[in-house]
Design an enzyme around this catalytic site. Sequence first.
Site, PDB file in Angstrom:
ATOM      1  CB  SER A 188      -2.923  -3.352   0.564  1.00  0.00           C
ATOM      2  OG  SER A 188      -3.104  -2.420   1.642  1.00  0.00           O
ATOM      3  CG  HIS A 220      -1.742   0.227  -0.312  1.00  0.00           C
ATOM      4  ND1 HIS A 220      -2.958  -0.370  -0.250  1.00  0.00           N
ATOM      5  CD2 HIS A 220      -1.328   0.576  -1.359  1.00  0.00           C
ATOM      6  CE1 HIS A 220      -3.524   0.038  -1.179  1.00  0.00           C
ATOM      7  NE2 HIS A 220      -2.527   0.292  -2.239  1.00  0.00           N
ATOM      8  CG  ASP A 245      -4.696   0.626  -5.205  1.00  0.00           C
ATOM      9  OD1 ASP A 245      -4.902   1.007  -6.597  1.00  0.00           O
ATOM     10  OD2 ASP A 245      -3.716   1.027  -4.852  1.00  0.00           O
TER      11      ASP A 245
END
Length: 209
Positions: free
Chosen positions: A32, A59, A152
């Site tokens: 991310s 992301h 995540d």
Amino acid sequence: MTVQGHAQVSTLEQVGEALRGRRTELVVIGGSAGGVDALVGLLPAVPQDYRAAVVCILHVPGDRESRLAEVFDLRAALPVREARDKEPIQPGVIYFAGSGYHLSVERDRCFSLSCEPPVQFARPAIDVLMESAADAYGPRLAGILLTGANHDGADGMCRIRERGGLTVVQDPVEAQASAMPIEAIRRCAPHLVLPLSGIRTLLPMLRNP
């Protein structure tokens, strides 16, 4: 694996032990915040004769088209393209998850796109891809989790480990955002914790002989 919240970086001996007898058909790399910079340092290390497939998921904002595949196609020795719905996964290709859809791997080793709700506030979510890939590839999957600011990927890394795949996490001490690797280390005790330089060295070793 951790001392006062900090991961112990894996040794060369531990790398050799983790790779012994392992054949890898798919490598999933998730990240991310800071992930693009990390991949700039990693993907050029994948050689042109690589026999595994690589899927990268970062992301990205859902309201704009991702250009990551185009950007990295200029940097990598392998062909790079965005993963498409129902597309069979081919060895020797680097795929990127697009924006606005979850990307998963079906049991027949084809990609699937879906509009299910975000996971960990993300769509595409790393967990969705890693968990489905673990179910499809089992011990022939390697999961690499990079820098990121949320949790995540932790569930996905746990599933990969449960299914016999290799789990590798970036050393959180050097990550631009440490939350993601720290949570994965806490949750699943990955096989290897490595700095980016170590992951770069490892990538060419993750192949299907």
